[in-house]
Design a protein around this motif. Sequence first.
Motif, PDB file in Angstrom:
ATOM      1  N   ALA A 117       0.833  -1.210   0.000  1.00 50.63           N
ATOM      2  CA  ALA A 117       0.000   0.000   0.000  1.00 50.63           C
ATOM      3  C   ALA A 117       0.864   1.254   0.000  1.00 50.63           C
ATOM      4  N   ALA A 118       1.998   1.205   0.723  1.00 54.21           N
ATOM      5  CA  ALA A 118       2.864   2.377   0.790  1.00 54.21           C
ATOM      6  C   ALA A 118       3.801   2.445  -0.411  1.00 54.21           C
ATOM      7  N   GLY A 119       3.947   1.343  -1.138  1.00 52.99           N
ATOM      8  CA  GLY A 119       4.878   1.301  -2.259  1.00 52.99           C
ATOM      9  C   GLY A 119       6.317   1.433  -1.819  1.00 52.99           C
ATOM     10  N   SER A 120       6.600   0.997  -0.581  1.00 52.27           N
ATOM     11  CA  SER A 120       7.947   1.186  -0.052  1.00 52.27           C
ATOM     12  C   SER A 120       8.159   0.259   1.129  1.00 52.27           C
ATOM     13  N   LEU A 121       9.415  -0.135   1.337  1.00 55.60           N
ATOM     14  CA  LEU A 121       9.748  -0.952   2.510  1.00 55.60           C
ATOM     15  C   LEU A 121      10.246  -0.078   3.645  1.00 55.60           C
ATOM     16  N   ARG A 122      10.236   1.244   3.437  1.00 57.79           N
ATOM     17  CA  ARG A 122      10.690   2.180   4.460  1.00 57.79           C
ATOM     18  C   ARG A 122       9.568   2.383   5.471  1.00 57.79           C
ATOM     19  N   VAL A 123       9.876   2.243   6.762  1.00 55.71           N
ATOM     20  CA  VAL A 123       8.826   2.324   7.779  1.00 55.71           C
ATOM     21  C   VAL A 123       8.176   3.711   7.772  1.00 55.71           C
ATOM     22  N   GLY A 124       8.989   4.739   7.602  1.00 58.26           N
ATOM     23  CA  GLY A 124       8.458   6.101   7.583  1.00 58.26           C
ATOM     24  C   GLY A 124       7.479   6.323   6.442  1.00 58.26           C
ATOM     25  N   PHE A 183       0.382   0.235  10.860  1.00 57.86           N
ATOM     26  CA  PHE A 183      -1.064   0.099  10.703  1.00 57.86           C
ATOM     27  C   PHE A 183      -1.856   1.253  11.315  1.00 57.86           C
ATOM     28  N   LEU A 184      -1.308   1.911  12.342  1.00 61.84           N
ATOM     29  CA  LEU A 184      -2.121   2.837  13.120  1.00 61.84           C
ATOM     30  C   LEU A 184      -1.796   4.303  12.836  1.00 61.84           C
ATOM     31  N   GLY A 185      -1.329   4.587  11.628  1.00 59.88           N
ATOM     32  CA  GLY A 185      -1.178   5.974  11.222  1.00 59.88           C
ATOM     33  C   GLY A 185       0.046   6.690  11.769  1.00 59.88           C
ATOM     34  N   ALA A 233       5.530   4.032   5.148  1.00 60.86           N
ATOM     35  CA  ALA A 233       4.280   3.359   5.502  1.00 60.86           C
ATOM     36  C   ALA A 233       3.452   4.260   6.414  1.00 60.86           C
ATOM     37  N   ALA A 234       4.104   4.913   7.372  1.00 55.90           N
ATOM     38  CA  ALA A 234       3.375   5.817   8.271  1.00 55.90           C
ATOM     39  C   ALA A 234       2.834   7.009   7.486  1.00 55.90           C
ATOM     40  N   GLY A 235       3.632   7.528   6.542  1.00 54.20           N
ATOM     41  CA  GLY A 235       3.228   8.708   5.794  1.00 54.20           C
ATOM     42  C   GLY A 235       2.107   8.438   4.803  1.00 54.20           C
ATOM     43  N   ALA A 236       1.971   7.167   4.376  1.00 55.15           N
ATOM     44  CA  ALA A 236       0.954   6.829   3.383  1.00 55.15           C
ATOM     45  C   ALA A 236      -0.439   6.732   3.996  1.00 55.15           C
ATOM     46  N   GLN A 237      -0.550   6.949   5.318  1.00 50.17           N
ATOM     47  CA  GLN A 237      -1.850   6.756   5.970  1.00 50.17           C
ATOM     48  C   GLN A 237      -2.484   8.075   6.389  1.00 50.17           C
ATOM     49  N   ASP A 238      -2.181   9.172   5.685  1.00 49.20           N
ATOM     50  CA  ASP A 238      -2.684  10.456   6.160  1.00 49.20           C
ATOM     51  C   ASP A 238      -4.196  10.575   6.002  1.00 49.20           C
ATOM     52  N   ARG A 239      -4.785   9.813   5.066  1.00 45.78           N
ATOM     53  CA  ARG A 239      -6.246   9.871   4.941  1.00 45.78           C
ATOM     54  C   ARG A 239      -6.926   8.745   5.710  1.00 45.78           C
ATOM     55  N   VAL A 287      -5.064   0.057   9.332  1.00 45.63           N
ATOM     56  CA  VAL A 287      -5.802  -0.928  10.125  1.00 45.63           C
ATOM     57  C   VAL A 287      -7.266  -0.979   9.684  1.00 45.63           C
ATOM     58  N   VAL A 288      -7.780   0.129   9.122  1.00 45.37           N
ATOM     59  CA  VAL A 288      -9.188   0.166   8.735  1.00 45.37           C
ATOM     60  C   VAL A 288      -9.438  -0.717   7.514  1.00 45.37           C
ATOM     61  N   TRP A 289      -8.544  -0.622   6.517  1.00 45.61           N
ATOM     62  CA  TRP A 289      -8.835  -1.404   5.309  1.00 45.61           C
ATOM     63  C   TRP A 289      -7.938  -2.621   5.139  1.00 45.61           C
TER      64      TRP A 289
END
Lengths: 187, 312
Positions: free
Chosen positions: B159-166, B244-246, B168-174, B178-180
């Motif tokens: 979903a984040a298109g990246s293996l970078r943890v940051g 998962f939690l933004g 993944a967190a940044g891709a959840q701004d909307r 965990v929701v989807w």
Amino acid sequence: MVAAIVFWGLAVVAVAAGVAVFVVDSMARATYALAVSFIAVGALIILLQQSYLGVITILMMVMEMAVMAVYMVMFMGMNPALMPMDMTHGKKTAIGASTGVFVLLASGALLIPWPERRGVPPEDLTNALGLEIMGEKMLVMAVVGPVMVATIVAGVVLAAGRTRYDRLGDDLRRRPADDPQPGGIGR
Amino acid sequence: MPETVLTTVPAGWAALAGIVLCTLAFFAAALDSALSARAEGAGRGGWLAPAWSTARLLRQRRRTVVAADTLLLRVGAAGMLVGSFLMVAVIPLGRWTLADLDVGVVWFNTVDVMVWALVWLAGWGANSVHGLVGGYRFLAHGLAYELPLMFALVAPAIAAGSLRVGDAAGAQDRLWFVVWMPVAFVIFLVGVTGFSVWGPFAAALGADVAGGVLAELSGVDRLVMQAGRYAFLAAGAAFSVPLFLGGGAGPFLPEWAWVAVKTVAVLAVLVWLRRKLPVFRPDRFLEIGWVVLLPAAVAQDLVVSLVVVWKG
């Protein structure tokens, strides 16, 4: 300078742990000495800025050694797990062959005229390496994957002593199946 | 993909990260013993019990059995604590991170695989049948939870298109992942409990094998092994926050505070669940892992991939 020191440190650890595999007298130690050697090699790959390949090498090898230790202890004759053992056999042939191969490879590495670097390294090294290795062969690799899985499944099916008729009866209607090992979902 | 700006802090801050991790691990242990005290009708006590047992184990003299492989035993026991520190190195605390690794998710996975080796080594090295049985039990659990965990880690990465943890967190701004991707989240938590040898996965330390891997561990060895389990539980809970939690998203509070709040919440749930779930028998759970969890995780990955492709 720092990179060179780290490289030599890791290289020494990799070789020393590799030697330890054949020196120690315990199967568990031999297995995990090999794991340490692989971890050092994985760290060397990270040093070459191939983070993904390096980290995945460590992951695979540690997992593999954890499983291999179980099988080594389980299958080796003379129960070497419980008494001191020797990892080497056929010593003269083995030493001769390995010395020969080492001399061949080392002299090759030292004597070959290494090419000069042309151009600059690409942005994403892992991606570039993957394209270089796979490239146009991606379709072949994508097909080979399922074939390999099918081979593994077929191998296990052929090797298993019990067939579906043992589990489900001659008319395949017995429910639940007759398994020597009960599963967790009550089939 | 939205770009996330993470500041890589100097290595000296690792000491603070270590202190935070130890605090979280102590919180987990204290909460667990407080819940135990309440369940046993001992009232409100129990919060300080881990401190007393730490003090007791620190001054306890090590005992050992004949022909124990002390090296492997200590590597296994101490490795648990060291491993949890390696794990938090890639977890961003709001805007700050110790190591902004481009393969952070794989790093997390690699460290949790180390536990396979560590628990078995601690069980083997003790030269005791109980420890060995415990070590094998853990490997059997590992075979069941590890592959579902790997595929659960794949979902946020796709979903984040990246293996970078940051990232993944940044891709959840909307929308938080965990929701989807709830299935991946649950399987991730199953994996965290698994590699922490916690609750349902504590068969390796079961009372029916006299403590299993812990049976022959004493003094400092026992302390670092137990502390390592709680620290792994805390590190796993902390990793679920960016994944998962933004991450640090949330109103009013600064980002680092939200990461802390979410971590403590997930950790508390994991600790609380220990009393609510039975221990999974390794032989039975193997089938659950491969017949239920693994297909569920792969199906979750497929859904996530389709959504990513559909959204372009």
